[in-house]
Design a protein around this motif. Structure first.
Motif, PDB file in Angstrom:
ATOM      1  N   ALA A  85      48.729  81.754 126.513  1.00 20.04           N
ATOM      2  CA  ALA A  85      48.641  80.718 124.999  1.00 20.04           C
ATOM      3  C   ALA A  85      49.792  79.653 125.405  1.00 20.04           C
ATOM      4  CB  ALA A  85      48.520  81.394 123.751  1.00 20.04           C
ATOM      5  N   ALA A  86      50.836  79.965 126.021  1.00 21.15           N
ATOM      6  CA  ALA A  86      52.071  79.135 126.187  1.00 21.15           C
ATOM      7  C   ALA A  86      51.896  77.863 126.844  1.00 21.15           C
ATOM      8  CB  ALA A  86      53.057  79.852 126.573  1.00 21.15           C
ATOM      9  N   LYS A  87      50.765  78.074 127.745  1.00 19.13           N
ATOM     10  CA  LYS A  87      50.335  76.972 128.586  1.00 19.13           C
ATOM     11  C   LYS A  87      49.717  75.708 128.190  1.00 19.13           C
ATOM     12  CE  LYS A  87      51.590  79.764 132.068  1.00 19.13           C
ATOM     13  NZ  LYS A  87      52.656  79.380 132.876  1.00 19.13           N
ATOM     14  N   VAL A  88      49.124  75.635 126.783  1.00 20.36           N
ATOM     15  CA  VAL A  88      48.597  74.390 126.231  1.00 20.36           C
ATOM     16  C   VAL A  88      48.932  74.522 124.560  1.00 20.36           C
ATOM     17  CG1 VAL A  88      46.694  74.575 127.749  1.00 20.36           C
ATOM     18  CG2 VAL A  88      46.399  75.709 125.767  1.00 20.36           C
ATOM     19  N   PRO A  89      48.745  73.278 123.875  1.00 19.83           N
ATOM     20  CA  PRO A  89      49.167  73.683 122.679  1.00 19.83           C
ATOM     21  C   PRO A  89      48.434  74.223 121.578  1.00 19.83           C
ATOM     22  CG  PRO A  89      48.802  71.227 123.563  1.00 19.83           C
ATOM     23  CD  PRO A  89      48.450  72.260 124.585  1.00 19.83           C
ATOM     24  N   ALA A  90      48.869  75.107 120.837  1.00 16.00           N
ATOM     25  CA  ALA A  90      48.060  76.249 120.180  1.00 16.00           C
ATOM     26  C   ALA A  90      46.755  75.440 119.387  1.00 16.00           C
ATOM     27  CB  ALA A  90      49.106  76.872 119.054  1.00 16.00           C
ATOM     28  N   GLU A  91      46.927  74.342 118.921  1.00 15.90           N
ATOM     29  CA  GLU A  91      45.775  73.990 118.178  1.00 15.90           C
ATOM     30  C   GLU A  91      44.495  73.633 118.954  1.00 15.90           C
ATOM     31  OE1 GLU A  91      48.455  70.434 119.069  1.00 15.90           O
ATOM     32  OE2 GLU A  91      48.998  72.467 118.384  1.00 15.90           O
ATOM     33  N   GLN A  92      44.789  73.614 120.400  1.00 15.06           N
ATOM     34  CA  GLN A  92      43.742  73.383 121.197  1.00 15.06           C
ATOM     35  C   GLN A  92      43.016  74.596 121.734  1.00 15.06           C
ATOM     36  OE1 GLN A  92      45.045  71.127 124.776  1.00 15.06           O
ATOM     37  NE2 GLN A  92      45.450  69.138 123.216  1.00 15.06           N
ATOM     38  N   ILE A  93      43.399  75.619 121.294  1.00 14.41           N
ATOM     39  CA  ILE A  93      42.745  77.032 121.543  1.00 14.41           C
ATOM     40  C   ILE A  93      42.062  77.432 120.371  1.00 14.41           C
ATOM     41  CG2 ILE A  93      43.333  79.580 122.232  1.00 14.41           C
ATOM     42  CD1 ILE A  93      45.958  78.653 123.486  1.00 14.41           C
ATOM     43  N   VAL A  94      40.696  77.239 120.459  1.00 13.10           N
ATOM     44  CA  VAL A  94      39.968  77.423 119.301  1.00 13.10           C
ATOM     45  C   VAL A  94      39.371  78.685 119.081  1.00 13.10           C
ATOM     46  CG1 VAL A  94      39.298  74.763 119.439  1.00 13.10           C
ATOM     47  CG2 VAL A  94      37.825  76.724 120.903  1.00 13.10           C
ATOM     48  N   SER A  95      39.370  79.677 120.034  1.00 10.86           N
ATOM     49  CA  SER A  95      38.689  80.919 119.688  1.00 10.86           C
ATOM     50  C   SER A  95      39.103  81.866 120.749  1.00 10.86           C
ATOM     51  CB  SER A  95      37.169  80.838 119.614  1.00 10.86           C
ATOM     52  OG  SER A  95      36.650  80.388 120.759  1.00 10.86           O
ATOM     53  N   LEU A  96      38.826  83.208 120.493  1.00 13.31           N
ATOM     54  CA  LEU A  96      39.384  84.311 121.353  1.00 13.31           C
ATOM     55  C   LEU A  96      38.269  85.504 121.195  1.00 13.31           C
ATOM     56  CD1 LEU A  96      41.031  86.660 120.175  1.00 13.31           C
ATOM     57  CD2 LEU A  96      42.772  85.174 120.147  1.00 13.31           C
ATOM     58  N   ALA A  97      37.973  86.231 122.306  1.00 16.49           N
ATOM     59  CA  ALA A  97      37.193  87.441 122.079  1.00 16.49           C
ATOM     60  C   ALA A  97      37.592  88.597 122.956  1.00 16.49           C
ATOM     61  CB  ALA A  97      35.856  87.026 122.462  1.00 16.49           C
ATOM     62  N   VAL A  98      37.594  89.747 122.363  1.00 20.50           N
ATOM     63  CA  VAL A  98      37.842  90.870 123.046  1.00 20.50           C
ATOM     64  C   VAL A  98      36.695  91.733 123.727  1.00 20.50           C
ATOM     65  CG1 VAL A  98      39.136  93.162 122.615  1.00 20.50           C
ATOM     66  CG2 VAL A  98      39.910  91.237 121.509  1.00 20.50           C
ATOM     67  N   ASP A  99      36.950  92.394 124.950  1.00 17.08           N
ATOM     68  CA  ASP A  99      35.847  93.305 125.372  1.00 17.08           C
ATOM     69  C   ASP A  99      36.789  94.515 125.676  1.00 17.08           C
ATOM     70  OD1 ASP A  99      36.422  93.708 128.406  1.00 17.08           O
ATOM     71  OD2 ASP A  99      36.337  91.435 128.254  1.00 17.08           O
ATOM     72  N   THR A 100      36.283  95.656 125.735  1.00 18.27           N
ATOM     73  CA  THR A 100      37.032  96.848 126.115  1.00 18.27           C
ATOM     74  C   THR A 100      36.109  97.971 126.702  1.00 18.27           C
ATOM     75  OG1 THR A 100      36.211  98.156 124.065  1.00 18.27           O
ATOM     76  CG2 THR A 100      38.128  96.757 123.885  1.00 18.27           C
ATOM     77  N   THR A 101      36.521  99.203 127.242  1.00 15.55           N
ATOM     78  CA  THR A 101      35.790 100.057 128.291  1.00 15.55           C
ATOM     79  C   THR A 101      35.087 100.615 126.727  1.00 15.55           C
ATOM     80  OG1 THR A 101      37.448 101.588 127.857  1.00 15.55           O
ATOM     81  CG2 THR A 101      37.439 100.385 129.745  1.00 15.55           C
ATOM     82  N   GLY A 102      34.058 101.673 127.151  1.00 13.07           N
ATOM     83  CA  GLY A 102      33.302 102.343 126.058  1.00 13.07           C
ATOM     84  C   GLY A 102      32.349 103.177 126.643  1.00 13.07           C
ATOM     85  N   SER A 103      32.176 104.201 125.902  1.00 16.99           N
ATOM     86  CA  SER A 103      32.519 104.471 124.453  1.00 16.99           C
ATOM     87  C   SER A 103      33.871 105.064 124.442  1.00 16.99           C
ATOM     88  CB  SER A 103      31.434 105.458 123.676  1.00 16.99           C
ATOM     89  OG  SER A 103      31.909 105.692 122.554  1.00 16.99           O
TER      90      SER A 103
ATOM     91  N   THR B 230      46.192  79.932 112.605  1.00 18.48           N
ATOM     92  CA  THR B 230      45.442  80.887 111.912  1.00 18.48           C
ATOM     93  C   THR B 230      43.766  80.104 111.766  1.00 18.48           C
ATOM     94  OG1 THR B 230      46.031  79.563 109.843  1.00 18.48           O
ATOM     95  CG2 THR B 230      47.022  81.737 110.403  1.00 18.48           C
ATOM     96  N   ASP B 231      43.577  79.027 112.285  1.00 21.73           N
ATOM     97  CA  ASP B 231      42.127  78.469 112.627  1.00 21.73           C
ATOM     98  C   ASP B 231      41.511  78.883 113.850  1.00 21.73           C
ATOM     99  OD1 ASP B 231      42.485  76.531 110.506  1.00 21.73           O
ATOM    100  OD2 ASP B 231      43.747  75.191 111.465  1.00 21.73           O
ATOM    101  N   THR B 232      42.282  79.796 114.584  1.00 21.39           N
ATOM    102  CA  THR B 232      41.465  80.158 115.731  1.00 21.39           C
ATOM    103  C   THR B 232      40.410  81.295 115.412  1.00 21.39           C
ATOM    104  OG1 THR B 232      43.800  80.090 116.958  1.00 21.39           O
ATOM    105  CG2 THR B 232      41.776  81.703 117.936  1.00 21.39           C
ATOM    106  N   VAL B 233      39.399  81.123 116.002  1.00 21.05           N
ATOM    107  CA  VAL B 233      38.033  81.766 115.593  1.00 21.05           C
ATOM    108  C   VAL B 233      38.065  83.032 116.501  1.00 21.05           C
ATOM    109  CG1 VAL B 233      35.541  82.045 115.913  1.00 21.05           C
ATOM    110  CG2 VAL B 233      36.742  79.884 114.822  1.00 21.05           C
ATOM    111  N   VAL B 234      37.974  84.506 115.844  1.00 19.31           N
ATOM    112  CA  VAL B 234      37.679  85.526 116.676  1.00 19.31           C
ATOM    113  C   VAL B 234      36.352  85.994 116.782  1.00 19.31           C
ATOM    114  CG1 VAL B 234      38.544  87.849 116.847  1.00 19.31           C
ATOM    115  CG2 VAL B 234      39.951  86.035 115.695  1.00 19.31           C
ATOM    116  N   ALA B 235      35.919  86.133 117.850  1.00 20.34           N
ATOM    117  CA  ALA B 235      34.206  86.597 117.862  1.00 20.34           C
ATOM    118  C   ALA B 235      34.224  88.234 117.870  1.00 20.34           C
ATOM    119  CB  ALA B 235      33.680  86.126 119.455  1.00 20.34           C
ATOM    120  N   VAL B 236      32.892  88.494 117.510  1.00 24.52           N
ATOM    121  CA  VAL B 236      32.652  90.272 117.542  1.00 24.52           C
ATOM    122  C   VAL B 236      33.016  90.668 118.997  1.00 24.52           C
ATOM    123  CG1 VAL B 236      30.967  91.518 117.109  1.00 24.52           C
ATOM    124  CG2 VAL B 236      31.052  89.773 115.628  1.00 24.52           C
TER     125      VAL B 236
END
Length: 554
Positions: free
Chosen positions: A69-87, A259-265
């Motif tokens: 995230a330090a590579k660009v201005p924070a306000e330009q990072i509009v969203s993030l998402a997490v994937d994991t191993t499962g189950s 806090t405007d950064t969207v978090v996906a399911v």
């Protein structure tokens, strides 16, 4: 400029990638190994117990995301998402906090996340399979391939609550790892949190036709200690392109974001990887790492009510919303080769400390250097072995069989060893066994009327082992395209994030705009195809023999 972050939790480490939300170009990446996991704390391989502490995950989240995230201005990072191993489920309190982060449970493995490859719940899985078909009601396993695995949600929960009364009493609910991390990031309420469709459908027997999770009556029939848990879980599920919430103030500060950064399911790593691998109807994407997950998507209207037995579930929207996602896989791929490497490394581990000449740090460095060189040479030597002349045959079941027809009680095996057998012969047999297992999966899909029109490989094994991929092409007698991206699951998570943020209209549009393409294609060698045909038949017969000698849990 708009950027998105994909966060991929693997077995050994977490990595984050910062991606241009329009082109898919990677701007930065960071990787963080799990410190406690590296020491194998809370694990007992002899008992198939593999647990991970949530602090490993939170420390990795902060370290990797802050770095990219330090590579660009924070306000330009509009969203993030997490994937994991499962189950990979874990118990939580009423606030959604992992029990391992609460007083009294900090060092209790049963309060931690039960990793995908933990097979301590063999007995519970066997009971689920037996009771689902005999209790007199709905067979809740039928969209899970008809065979429930000890790797999955309910078997693991039943095992832990039977084994540990303190955890059973303290656990208000249970969460898949991908859901728990997403909840931490958004800071929402547990009761209203949006759970992953992918995780619920493939591992927790969730299905719309019976109103969500298995009935309370069935769960209590399975294990009385599960009484009341269903109502503290969820009814609705959501696809990974939907908005779970926005980044909480706490985590925005910890990650250097807004806090405007969207978090996906949240979602699972293999399914996200398949999206980055540009999966389309009737493609099979093989996500090849410590294990392999085989992901297929098909139009709902074409598959209809068709059920494919012995796979890891078929779920509406688990990969590409609007299409049916089907999952299969093998429990040990990179893990199988790593096991053989550890066998060969035994002298290095035993003799270097005994020398008394090198420091512990120097020993580790020398061991890694020698082991790395050894594996390079072993791959070369194994590739030079003529498969028509080698008699060694292996089964790839050292961590049980995932598909087709889950049986985690199975073990690996070798046959036709002689005084002339050396390490390259055995290594080649292990690689071939992985490829034979993959062919059996392809055949199961096609036997059930789900055609496989192309095969795509991605992940560490696909990118690094030309020997493995050429052997796979020869055994399958199909071309195999290898995806360009080195971090495909993280890129797939970033694609989901871009759709959730409204950058792209849907997942196919994100794939088209953000896809990295393919690095190369392995074409089958006709001579090798002919060599492998009788060997594959021997593999099937060997597997039938070994399985007949293996007691099943009842």
């Amino acid at each position: 400029m708009n950027y998105v972050i994909g966060i991929d939790y693997g077995t050994d480490s977490v990595r984050a990638v910062l991606v241009d939300a329009h082109s898919g170009a990677e701007v930065a990446q960071a990787v963080h190994p799990y410190a406690r996991w590296k020491e194998q704390r809370y694990c007992n391989a002899a008992q198939n117990q593999f647990r991970q502490h949530p602090l490993d995950h939170l420390e990795g989240l902060e370290a990797t995301v802050r770095a990219v995230a330090a590579k660009v201005p924070a306000e330009q990072i509009v969203s993030l998402a997490v994937d994991t191993t499962g189950s990979t489920p874990g118990p939580v309190n009423a606030q959604g906090q992992s029990l391992a982060l609460t007083p009294g449970f900090e060092e209790n493995p049963n309060a931690m996340f039960v990793l995908w490859k933990d097979h301590t719940a063999l007995q519970e899985a066997a009971e689920i399979n037996q009771k689902a078909k005999t209790w007199g009601g709905e067979d809740f396993t039928r969209f899970e391939g008809g065979i429930y695995s000890s790797e999955w949600f309910w078997a693991k929960i039943a095992h832990v609550v039977r084994e540990d009364e303190a955890v059973a009493q303290a656990a208000h609910s249970w969460m898949e790892h991908c859901d728990w991390l997403t909840l931490q990031l958004t800071g929402g309420e547990l009761a209203s949190f949006k759970r992953s469709r992918c995780a619920a459908g493939h591992k927790a027997m969730w299905h719309e036709s019976w109103g969500g999770l298995p009935s309370e009556e069935f769960l209590v029939h399975l294990e009385p200690k599960l009484a009341g848990l269903r109502e503290r879980l969820y009814t609705e599920t959501y696809t990974a392109d939907e908005v779970a919430g926005k980044l909480s103030a706490e985590w925005a500060e910890r990650l250097g974001l807004s806090t405007d950064t969207v978090v996906a399911v949240g979602t699972f790593d293999a399914h996200a990887g398949a999206v980055a691998g540009e999966i389309e109807a009737y493609s099979m994407v093989k996500v090849m790492g410590t294990s392999t997950c085989d992901i297929v998507v098909a139009p709902m209207q074409e598959v209809g009510e068709k059920l494919v037995p012995g796979i890891c579930g078929q779920v509406d929207g688990s990969v590409v919303p609007g299409m049916l996602g089907l999952e299969a896989g093998q429990s040990a791929v990179g893990d199988l080769l790593a096991w053989f490497r550890q066998v060969l490394e035994w002298p290095l581990r035993a003799l270097l400390p005994a020398s008394g000449v090198l420091s512990a740090e120097q020993q580790d460095q020398l061991r890694e250097e020698l082991a790395g060189r050894m594996m390079v040479e072993l791959n070369k030597a194994a590739a030079a072995v003529d498969p028509a002349e080698s008699q060694v045959l292996a089964l790839d079941w050292v961590n049980g069989r995932r598909t087709p027809d889950a049986n985690q009680a199975l073990k690996g095996a070798l046959m036709n060893l002689s005084m002339g057998t050396d390490a390259p012969h055995i290594f080649r047999a292990l690689v071939e066994s992985i490829c034979y297992g993959s062919r059996r999966i392809v055949e199961r899909f096609e036997e059930q009327g789900v055609s496989i029109k192309q095969v795509i490989g991605l992940g560490g094994v696909a990118k690094k082992s030309a020997f493995m991929m050429q052997t796979l092409a020869d055994v399958l007698n199909r071309p195999i395209r290898v995806a360009e991206s080195d971090q495909a699951p993280a890129l797939g998570a970033a694609m989901y994030a871009a759709v959730a943020a409204g950058i792209h209209a849907d997942v196919p549009a994100a794939q088209k705009a953000m896809g990295n393409g393919f690095a190369e294609t392995y074409e089958p060698n006709p001579a090798r195809v002919a060599d492998y045909e009788p060997r594959y038949q021997q593999y099937l017969a060997f597997g039938e023999f070994v399985e007949a000698q293996t007691p099943r849990m009842v």
